[in-house]
Design an enzyme around this catalytic site. Structure first.
Site, PDB file in Angstrom:
ATOM      1  CG  ASP A  63      29.385  36.242  35.458  1.00  0.00           C
ATOM      2  OD1 ASP A  63      28.590  35.450  34.902  1.00  0.00           O
ATOM      3  OD2 ASP A  63      29.781  37.284  34.919  1.00  0.00           O
TER       4      ASP A  63
ATOM      5  CG  HIS B 128      26.217  37.236  33.346  1.00  0.00           C
ATOM      6  ND1 HIS B 128      27.311  36.580  32.837  1.00  0.00           N
ATOM      7  CD2 HIS B 128      25.750  38.005  32.321  1.00  0.00           C
ATOM      8  CE1 HIS B 128      27.518  36.945  31.572  1.00  0.00           C
ATOM      9  NE2 HIS B 128      26.571  37.809  31.232  1.00  0.00           N
TER      10      HIS B 128
ATOM     11  CD  GLU C 122      27.426  38.658  27.543  1.00  0.00           C
ATOM     12  OE1 GLU C 122      28.112  38.566  26.509  1.00  0.00           O
ATOM     13  OE2 GLU C 122      27.848  38.316  28.657  1.00  0.00           O
TER      14      GLU C 122
END
Ligand code: ACM
Length: 507
Positions: A169, A242, A305
């Protein structure tokens, strides 16, 4: 309440007269396919001070055999039976997986028994869902291989079969990739870390360097440890968003707006991968090494995301979209995921990603984890794709579990108490009956922004993981929350004795 106190409860339990006295000696026998499980059982018995005695006439036997178990416990690869009489204990599995579930159910009987007398009984059992998982984010906070073994041992006891490891991440890259050593040399460490809640400003930081990673050897050892317990580790390499830690290590992966360092605070980074052919190759190289470490079918490629600002504002990305004949940034994201999906498919694996991978078109072979509610899962199942239901509302164990929040350790937000987790039904009502088979199951999420150590991890996990275990195992008509709470109170002794810092609440 059944005498055994099993969590998840078994489907069929028949009590018989008498007990099997474990401390008066027993022989441990296993057929060829059951050898590994007999090693584990020997270890569990030894932890209770019990060892086989070759002169005894009493027998504990482990048998892996299709026919007899199928007839009694149903047609699941994970079906098992346990028969306890005064003279023998027989644990039978349909397959090695089934036997592993039987051994763990028996381990619970040992843990919950008040003495070394096991009550005579007959159990036949099989799970409702094929995907019974827990997710663990090791990027935001790092957990050692030893701590993950402990985590896996807990999962085994509650008859889970998947561990989804979120390995990369913005805040840290945690798995060695031999071809690209900077991913861990640079990407596994951040120079400082946010203190307190992300929403609280002005922000303050711990100034210590923080990080860590797993070598491939360590990870192979973890995979073997999980496999011994018939748990599949599903690795996640989250892309194309990410990715700040990877871009910090290899700036040529980014969109050229800046040269970031490993992200020291939570929230979503704007720094995402570019769409060059060289970046696609880089990520496929990474996946190739991942495939060599993780033999399981499913490989998670994230997809969640992905802020589109850099793609919208990069001249080069816009050119690339024109070159590829893509109408918008959602289509570019879908193109990227498809490139990974076709690579994984050609290697004989299955892609899984978060529900954003539906945007811009779902890759042909991808399964979907539905986290922003159930809509993504319903849509994907409607299109004949497999889904794992992971809605934040019920399965995010980084949410608060009791009120008032001021009395709880800092968490990300939300409110998912034990009863809410227990009430979860993974097959949405909206799904037409011919699509329900597409729901493989569900899993709990442990995102670790606000979970700095093992103590806090187990606090957020227990006892909610027990409720989820029962959701995933039992048909809905067999669920009974009051009975579950009674059994849970027996398990509190295990929590205490194993040093699990479980939440004390039972609401
Ligand atoms: C997620 O919680 N971003 C999958």
């Amino acid at each position: 309440m059944s005498v055994t106190g099993l969590i998840p409860q078994c489907r069929e339990y028949e009590k018989k007269e008498g007990t099997f006295p474990l401390d008066s000696g027993f022989i441990l026998k296993a057929d060829k396919l059951s050898f590994q499980q007999s090693g584990l059982l020997r270890q569990y018995l030894k932890e209770l001070g019990l060892s086989p005695d070759e002169t005894s006439s009493r027998i504990i036997s482990l048998i892996t055999e299709k026919e007899s178990v199928y007839d009694e416990a149903g047609f699941s690869e994970e079906a098992y039976t346990i028969a306890v009489s005064r003279e023998s204990i027989e644990i039978r599995g349909v397959t090695k997986e089934g036997l592993a579930r039987g051994v763990q159910a028996f381990r619970q009987m040992l843990i919950n028994a008040d003495s070394t007398e096991i009550p005579c009984c007959r159990i036949s059992d099989s799970p409702r869902f094929r995907w019974r998982g827990m997710h663990l984010d090791v990027s935001r906070h790092f957990f050692s291989a030893e701590q993950i073994k402990r985590f896996i041992s807990h999962l085994a006891l509650y008859r889970f079969n998947r561990l989804h490891l979120h390995l990369t991440d913005d805040q840290g890259w945690r798995i060695e990739i031999k071809k690209y050593p900077e991913l861990t040399r640079t990407g596994a460490f951040r120079s400082h870390t946010l203190k307190g809640h992300y929403s609280k400003t002005p922000r303050k930081y711990e100034e210590n360097r923080y990080g860590g990673f797993y070598t491939q050897e360590e990870m192979k050892d973890l995979v073997a440890y999980a496999r011994e317990r018939e748990i599949e580790i599903v690795p996640e390499i989250d892309m194309p968003g990410h990715m700040q830690a990877a871009i910090a290590a290899y700036p040529q992966l980014g969109c050229g707006f800046n040269t970031p360092s490993v992200r020291p605070l939570w929230g979503i980074s704007q720094d995402i991968l570019n769409a060059e052919e060289s970046t696609v190759s880089f990520m496929q190289d990474v996946l190739e090494e991942i495939l060599a470490v993780f033999p399981g079918k499913f490989i998670h490629i994230g997809g969640d995301e992905v802020p589109k600002y850099q793609w919208e504002n990069s001249i080069r990305i816009q050119e690339r979209m024109a070159e590829l004949n893509l109408g918008d940034e959602e289509e570019l994201q879908s193109w990227f995921i498809r490139r990974m999906d076709s690579f994984l498919t050609s290697e004989g694996r299955r892609t899984i990603g978060w529900d954003e991978i539906l945007e811009g078109g779902l890759a042909d072979n991808a399964a979907v984890m539905s986290w922003r509610g159930e809509e993504g899962g319903i849509k994907a199942a409607g299109m004949e794709h497999d889904v794992v239901m992971t809605p934040q509302s019920h399965t995010y164990f980084d949410h608060y579990q009791a009120r008032p929040e001021e009395d709880e350790p800092l968490a990300i937000g939300g409110y998912s108490p034990l009863s809410k987790v227990y009430s979860y039904e993974p097959v949405p009502e909206e799904l037409s009956p011919d699509k329900t088979e597409r729901v493989l199951g569900s899993q709990g999420q442990l995102w670790t922004e606000y979970i700095p150590d093992l103590q806090q991890l187990e606090y957020m996990m227990f006892p909610r993981v027990c409720a989820l275990a029962e959701v995933l195992w039992l048909p809905p008509e067999k669920k009974d929350y009051e009975d579950f709470l009674k059994r849970l109170s027996l398990h509190r002794r295990y929590f205490r004795e194993s040093g699990i810092n479980a939440h004390p609440g039972q609401e």
